[in-house]
Write an enzyme that holds these catalytic residues in place. Structure first.
Site, PDB file in Angstrom:
ATOM      1  N   ASP A   5     -13.960   3.457   4.382  1.00 19.15           N
ATOM      2  CA  ASP A   5     -12.711   4.216   4.224  1.00 19.15           C
ATOM      3  C   ASP A   5     -12.938   5.707   4.414  1.00 19.15           C
ATOM      4  O   ASP A   5     -12.211   6.370   5.164  1.00 19.15           O
ATOM      5  CB  ASP A   5     -12.112   3.994   2.825  1.00 19.15           C
ATOM      6  CG  ASP A   5     -11.526   2.608   2.665  1.00 19.15           C
ATOM      7  OD1 ASP A   5     -11.819   1.744   3.499  1.00 19.15           O
ATOM      8  OD2 ASP A   5     -10.777   2.403   1.692  1.00 19.15           O
ATOM      9  N   SER A  18      -7.500   6.325  -1.909  1.00 19.69           N
ATOM     10  CA  SER A  18      -8.500   7.057  -2.697  1.00 19.69           C
ATOM     11  C   SER A  18      -9.464   7.809  -1.781  1.00 19.69           C
ATOM     12  O   SER A  18      -9.837   8.948  -2.053  1.00 19.69           O
ATOM     13  CB  SER A  18      -9.265   6.112  -3.620  1.00 19.69           C
ATOM     14  OG  SER A  18      -9.973   5.162  -2.868  1.00 19.69           O
ATOM     15  N   LEU A  73      -4.895   0.742   1.801  1.00 22.80           N
ATOM     16  CA  LEU A  73      -4.800   1.675   2.930  1.00 22.80           C
ATOM     17  C   LEU A  73      -5.668   2.927   2.733  1.00 22.80           C
ATOM     18  O   LEU A  73      -5.447   3.948   3.384  1.00 22.80           O
ATOM     19  CB  LEU A  73      -3.338   2.086   3.165  1.00 22.80           C
ATOM     20  CG  LEU A  73      -2.380   0.941   3.497  1.00 22.80           C
ATOM     21  CD1 LEU A  73      -0.974   1.473   3.740  1.00 22.80           C
ATOM     22  CD2 LEU A  73      -2.853   0.154   4.724  1.00 22.80           C
TER      23      LEU A  73
HETATM   24  N1  LIG Z   1      -1.571  10.146  -4.245  1.00 23.56           N
HETATM   25  C1  LIG Z   1      -2.592  10.090  -5.094  1.00 23.56           C
HETATM   26  N2  LIG Z   1      -2.687  11.013  -6.072  1.00 23.56           N
HETATM   27  C2  LIG Z   1      -3.720  10.965  -6.921  1.00 23.56           C
HETATM   28  N3  LIG Z   1      -4.697  10.040  -6.921  1.00 23.56           N
HETATM   29  C3  LIG Z   1      -4.632   9.096  -5.992  1.00 23.56           C
HETATM   30  C4  LIG Z   1      -3.595   9.074  -5.036  1.00 23.56           C
HETATM   31  N4  LIG Z   1      -3.813   8.033  -4.210  1.00 23.56           N
HETATM   32  C5  LIG Z   1      -4.936   7.416  -4.662  1.00 23.56           C
HETATM   33  N5  LIG Z   1      -5.434   8.042  -5.727  1.00 23.56           N
HETATM   34  C6  LIG Z   1      -6.634   7.633  -6.468  1.00 23.56           C
HETATM   35  O1  LIG Z   1      -7.175   6.490  -5.828  1.00 23.56           O
HETATM   36  C7  LIG Z   1      -7.079   5.318  -6.659  1.00 23.56           C
HETATM   37  C8  LIG Z   1      -6.581   4.136  -5.829  1.00 23.56           C
HETATM   38  O2  LIG Z   1      -7.636   3.622  -5.106  1.00 23.56           O
HETATM   39  P1  LIG Z   1      -7.673   2.070  -4.633  1.00 23.56           P
HETATM   40  O3  LIG Z   1      -7.252   1.187  -5.740  1.00 23.56           O
HETATM   41  O4  LIG Z   1      -8.950   1.822  -3.978  1.00 23.56           O
HETATM   42  O5  LIG Z   1      -6.565   2.025  -3.569  1.00 23.56           O
HETATM   43  P2  LIG Z   1      -6.722   2.235  -2.029  1.00 23.56           P
HETATM   44  O6  LIG Z   1      -7.172   0.910  -1.482  1.00 23.56           O
HETATM   45  O7  LIG Z   1      -5.375   2.628  -1.615  1.00 23.56           O
HETATM   46  O8  LIG Z   1      -7.765   3.293  -1.845  1.00 23.56           O
HETATM   47  C9  LIG Z   1      -6.088   5.700  -7.745  1.00 23.56           C
HETATM   48  O9  LIG Z   1      -6.393   5.014  -8.939  1.00 23.56           O
HETATM   49  C10 LIG Z   1      -6.287   7.195  -7.878  1.00 23.56           C
HETATM   50  O10 LIG Z   1      -7.414   7.455  -8.684  1.00 23.56           O
HETATM   51  C1  LIG Z   2     -12.170  -7.418   1.663  1.00 24.98           C
HETATM   52  C2  LIG Z   2     -12.854  -6.169   2.162  1.00 24.98           C
HETATM   53  O1  LIG Z   2     -13.457  -6.447   3.416  1.00 24.98           O
HETATM   54  C3  LIG Z   2     -11.829  -5.063   2.425  1.00 24.98           C
HETATM   55  C4  LIG Z   2     -11.124  -4.630   1.196  1.00 24.98           C
HETATM   56  O2  LIG Z   2     -10.224  -3.579   1.518  1.00 24.98           O
HETATM   57  P1  LIG Z   2      -9.232  -2.945   0.443  1.00 24.98           P
HETATM   58  O3  LIG Z   2      -9.981  -2.712  -0.853  1.00 24.98           O
HETATM   59  O4  LIG Z   2      -8.098  -3.857   0.264  1.00 24.98           O
HETATM   60  O5  LIG Z   2      -8.835  -1.624   1.105  1.00 24.98           O
HETATM   61  C5  LIG Z   2     -13.893  -5.755   1.133  1.00 24.98           C
HETATM   62  C6  LIG Z   2     -14.882  -4.715   1.606  1.00 24.98           C
HETATM   63  O6  LIG Z   2     -15.027  -4.468   2.817  1.00 24.98           O
HETATM   64  O7  LIG Z   2     -15.570  -4.164   0.751  1.00 24.98           O
END
Ligand SMILES: Nc1ncnc2c1ncn2[C@@H]1O[C@H](COP(=O)(O)OP(=O)(O)O)[C@@H](O)[C@H]1O
Ligand SMILES: C[C@@](O)(CCOP(=O)(O)O)CC(=O)O
Length: 541
Positions: free
Chosen positions: A299, A243, A240
């Site tokens: 994003d 990050s 969602l």
């Molecule tokens: N509430 C938060 N507080 C601090 N860092 C966060 C928070 N939410 C996300 N992050 C950062 O973003 C990363 C997660 O990113 P990711 O795995 O791509 O998930 P998403 O798809 O939700 O962006 C975490 O490892 C952290 O570094």
């Molecule tokens: C599968 C894909 O289309 C979306 C991935 O989304 P997420 O990392 O799950 O938020 C990959 C991308 O667009 O880079």
């Protein structure tokens, strides 16, 4: 070093209530003082540089995105010091940015097809508290993940970041990280949460890397001591855009602190707002590069500007084509997290392998997803969408269902995702698809306008029972917003509202607690105080 100065023993800053709570007139004096300092800046300067780390936060600025620094930093700094013999201390302020869902086209977008993504009402909130000049520390207090780290500003690698061969300015477009700068940042991040388990330390260090890279790129050795406290209602790592939302908050806060953002204010011309959003977006992308390595950029684009976009990356050597969807409807949406951890890379690789094994079949499915996305775009662009909303929702929902079916065929669903879909289909409550990479993460359900209330209650009970996590959200909301100063009319203070209490913010319980305390929606109606940059109606770039 760990806890910063002026902080309570549990790691939070909490000036005494009396000290922090201002009357309306005191606040006005502070706001006016900061604005006066700003108008001086505006009159005297058409350029900006990251040495301009005055402590006033500005709600308007004339800094031009094209303006370049022509004089040396030191002469400009001394000029400025002459212009502003005493600069006021900035009041605490807050920024907020939304998460996103991919509404249509995940995976297909990796293969050059279109994806539609929209902002959601789950958001991150970043409170920035400037400390007095006697302090020389900068603290990251990311409560949701238990990160609390303080750096000595004077010990940071400013020389490297400000070296003429490396220095980037707020108006620059940075599309990749400089390995030497990243290396320098990593050295200052190595100490972060050193004693925590690997998994946690990794998360902490990636957030810290994003922050420090941005702080060093946009700040200066004269940057004021500050505490950056973050809370988010977006589940982490569930697809969602948590990050990106954090990175948009950091980018906005730092750009505000160096006075390079105009607005947001209600009369702001859309073109000017667009420049600010794009500036924020570019630096947020740099933060995303630190966390992800190779983000597509969708994003942070959605999180910065809000609403919804159509995103296509045909040629990876070129920037993506992004079209705003200003008429994207605010849709009633149920978001359910499987709590099933997953790796985007693994799911993307699965589709790649399928494409190798069954090129024609897979390409047809990807083409069909592209058509689904295009049909959805046509549907929401048509006046019929509002004129005959129930029928249009039915069509939109059907496209959800088709897209999900294709994703199942591509092999990226998960039994927990199928369980959600099954429960919702049984109750005839709406249309469901996985969102993001699949293999776990979240599913989105477009709720039928006439869905049976009892069936919804029953569904909610089942989801809770089976350890799913559910969120109610709306698609297509605002992008990044600013609350300056951090004062809201939460209480009974008739005069000027109540300054957001640092400790209350840190300790707010759950998403409801955060929303009630600081939320842009305030748990219901849009709340006064928060202001957003509003993009021009429609645009493509
Ligand atoms: N509430 C938060 N507080 C601090 N860092 C966060 C928070 N939410 C996300 N992050 C950062 O973003 C990363 C997660 O990113 P990711 O795995 O791509 O998930 P998403 O798809 O939700 O962006 C975490 O490892 C952290 O570094
Ligand atoms: C599968 C894909 O289309 C979306 C991935 O989304 P997420 O990392 O799950 O938020 C990959 C991308 O667009 O880079």
């Amino acid at each position: 070093m760990q806890n910063g100065h002026g902080r309570k023993k549990h790691g939070s800053v909490r000036a005494s209530k009396n000290k922090h709570k201002k009357t309306a007139s005191e606040l006005q004096v502070r706001i006016k003082a900061a604005n006066d300092a700003h108008s001086q800046h505006s009159h005297n300067s058409t350029s900006d540089d990251s040495a301009d780390n005055s402590d006033g936060i500005l709600t308007t600025s004339t800094a031009s995105p094209n303006a370049k620094t022509t004089s040396t930093t030191s002469s400009k700094t001394s000029d400025r010091m002459m212009r502003k013999p005493s600069s006021p201390m900035a009041p605490p302020f807050m920024v907020s940015a939304p998460g996103k869902v991919i509404v249509f086209g995940e995976h297909a977008v990796v293969h050059g097809k279109a994806a539609m993504a929209a902002a959601i009402s789950l958001r991150s909130y970043l409170l920035v508290t400037t400390l007095s000049k006697s302090h020389r520390t900068v603290t990251l207090n990311f409560r949701d993940i238990g990160l609390d780290h303080t750096w000595d500003i004077d010990a940071l690698p400013w020389d490297l970041f400000h070296h003429p061969s490396k220095k980037k300015f707020y108006y620059d477009l940075v599309t990749s990280l400089d390995p030497e700068l990243l290396d320098a940042v990593k050295q200052h991040v190595a100490d972060v949460s050193k004693d925590k388990p690997d998994e946690i330390r990794k998360i902490h260090q990636s957030s810290a890397t994003a922050f420090l890279y941005l702080f060093l790129s946009l700040g200066s050795p004269e940057s004021h001591a500050a505490i950056y406290t973050l809370r988010s209602t977006i589940p982490i790592g569930a697809g969602l855009g948590s990050s990106a939302s954090v990175c948009v908050c950091l980018s906005t806060a730092l750009l505000l602190q160096i006075r390079t953002l105009a607005g947001p204010h209600p009369d702001q011309p859309p073109d000017e707002a667009e420049v600010q959003i794009e500036r924020i977006n570019r630096w947020a992308f740099v933060g995303e590069l630190c966390i992800h390595g190779n983000p597509s950029g969708v994003d942070n684009t959605v999180s910065s500007g809000g609403k919804a976009v159509l995103f296509r990356r045909g040629d990876y050597s070129k920037p993506p084509t992004v079209t705003s969807l200003p008429n994207f409807p605010e849709l009633p949406l149920l978001l359910v997290n499987t709590r099933q951890s997953r790796s985007t890379a693994t799911e993307v690789a699965k589709v790649g392998a399928l494409r190798k094994a069954h090129p024609e079949v897979t390409d047809k499915m990807l083409d069909t997803i592209d058509q689904v996305t295009t049909s959805a775009h046509t549907l929401i662009s048509s006046p019929e969408f509002e004129n005959n909303r129930d029928a249009a929702l039915e069509q939109f929902g059907t496209l959800f269902r088709i897209n999900h079916g294709l994703l199942v065929s591509l092999g990226v669903s998960h039994p927990r995702l199928e369980r959600i879909r099954e429960l919702i289909d049984y109750g005839n409550i709406g249309w469901t698809k996985l969102t993001g990479a699949g293999g776990g993460g979240c599913a989105i359900t477009l709720l039928r306008p006439d869905a049976d209330k009892d069936a919804i209650r029953e569904l909610e009970a089942k989801l809770d029972e089976e350890d799913f996590e559910r969120y109610t959200t709306t698609l297509g909301g605002d992008g990044v917003g600013v609350l300056w100063p951090a004062v809201l009319r939460n209480g009974t203070d008739e005069e000027g509202g109540e300054e957001i209490d640092q400790q209350k913010f840190e300790n707010a319980v759950g998403n409801d607690g955060i929303e009630r305390l600081v939320g842009v929606g305030g748990g219901g109606q849009k709340r006064d105080g928060w202001k957003f940059w509003k993009r021009a109606g429609s645009w493509t770039r």
